[in-house]
Design a protein around this motif. Structure first.
Motif, PDB file in Angstrom:
ATOM      1  N   ALA A  10       2.024   5.985   8.968  1.00  0.00           N
ATOM      2  CA  ALA A  10       1.751   7.175   9.787  1.00  0.00           C
ATOM      3  C   ALA A  10       0.907   8.223   9.064  1.00  0.00           C
ATOM      4  CB  ALA A  10       3.062   7.788  10.265  1.00  0.00           C
ATOM      5  N   SER A  11       1.096   8.387   7.770  1.00  0.00           N
ATOM      6  CA  SER A  11       0.380   9.425   7.032  1.00  0.00           C
ATOM      7  C   SER A  11      -0.990   8.974   6.513  1.00  0.00           C
ATOM      8  CB  SER A  11       1.230   9.905   5.853  1.00  0.00           C
ATOM      9  OG  SER A  11       1.480   8.818   4.970  1.00  0.00           O
ATOM     10  N   LEU A  34       4.941   1.046   9.226  1.00  0.00           N
ATOM     11  CA  LEU A  34       5.772   0.473   8.175  1.00  0.00           C
ATOM     12  C   LEU A  34       6.206   1.510   7.149  1.00  0.00           C
ATOM     13  CD1 LEU A  34       3.656  -2.760   7.687  1.00  0.00           C
ATOM     14  CD2 LEU A  34       5.771  -2.511   8.972  1.00  0.00           C
ATOM     15  N   ASP A  35       6.274   2.764   7.542  1.00  0.00           N
ATOM     16  CA  ASP A  35       6.612   3.847   6.612  1.00  0.00           C
ATOM     17  C   ASP A  35       7.936   3.612   5.883  1.00  0.00           C
ATOM     18  OD1 ASP A  35       4.650   6.408   7.414  1.00  0.00           O
ATOM     19  OD2 ASP A  35       4.957   4.900   8.966  1.00  0.00           O
ATOM     20  N   ASP A  36       8.946   3.185   6.577  1.00  0.00           N
ATOM     21  CA  ASP A  36      10.261   2.981   5.976  1.00  0.00           C
ATOM     22  C   ASP A  36      10.580   1.505   5.782  1.00  0.00           C
ATOM     23  OD1 ASP A  36      10.752   5.739   5.917  1.00  0.00           O
ATOM     24  OD2 ASP A  36      11.471   5.709   7.987  1.00  0.00           O
ATOM     25  N   VAL A  53      -3.580  -0.609   3.694  1.00  0.00           N
ATOM     26  CA  VAL A  53      -3.354  -0.426   5.132  1.00  0.00           C
ATOM     27  C   VAL A  53      -4.520   0.372   5.694  1.00  0.00           C
ATOM     28  CG1 VAL A  53      -0.853  -0.592   5.081  1.00  0.00           C
ATOM     29  CG2 VAL A  53      -1.904   1.631   4.765  1.00  0.00           C
ATOM     30  N   PRO A  54      -4.832   0.167   6.935  1.00  0.00           N
ATOM     31  CA  PRO A  54      -4.182  -0.727   7.885  1.00  0.00           C
ATOM     32  C   PRO A  54      -4.522  -2.192   7.600  1.00  0.00           C
ATOM     33  CG  PRO A  54      -6.121   0.229   8.907  1.00  0.00           C
ATOM     34  CD  PRO A  54      -5.977   0.875   7.550  1.00  0.00           C
ATOM     35  N   ILE A  55      -3.636  -3.048   8.064  1.00  0.00           N
ATOM     36  CA  ILE A  55      -3.902  -4.488   8.088  1.00  0.00           C
ATOM     37  C   ILE A  55      -4.150  -4.813   9.560  1.00  0.00           C
ATOM     38  CG2 ILE A  55      -2.988  -6.801   7.685  1.00  0.00           C
ATOM     39  CD1 ILE A  55      -1.137  -5.521   5.528  1.00  0.00           C
TER      40      ILE A  55
END
Length: 80
Positions: A10-11, A34-36, A53-55
């Motif tokens: 997200a960031s 996939l932050d967490d 990222v991104p993939i």
């Protein structure tokens, strides 16, 4: 039907830029943040041999093809 699968954080500025481009181009896509999920992110990086990222994955029917990252995907979007 052609669509995109995007694994993102997200960031991440590159992730945000790509997602906005997908929206602007009215593309069909699925995004998983996939932050967490650090372990899953590392597994995906290994699976696709893509370290950032991104993939971005192109999905056509049952076939999935690695596009790469933000710049790789933007090049393809700009050609369409």
């Amino acid at each position: 039907m052609k669509s995109y699968k995007i694994y993102a954080i997200a960031s991440c500025g590159y992730c945000a830029r790509l997602l906005q481009a997908m929206i602007n181009k009215k593309k069909t896509f699925y995004v998983e943040f996939l932050d967490d999920k650090q372990e899953l992110l590392e597994n995906l990086k290994d699976k696709y041999q893509h370290r950032t990222v991104p993939i971005v994955i192109l999905r056509e029917g049952n076939k999935e093809t690695l596009i790469g990252g933000c710049e790789d995907a933007l090049k393809i979007l700009n050609k369409e």
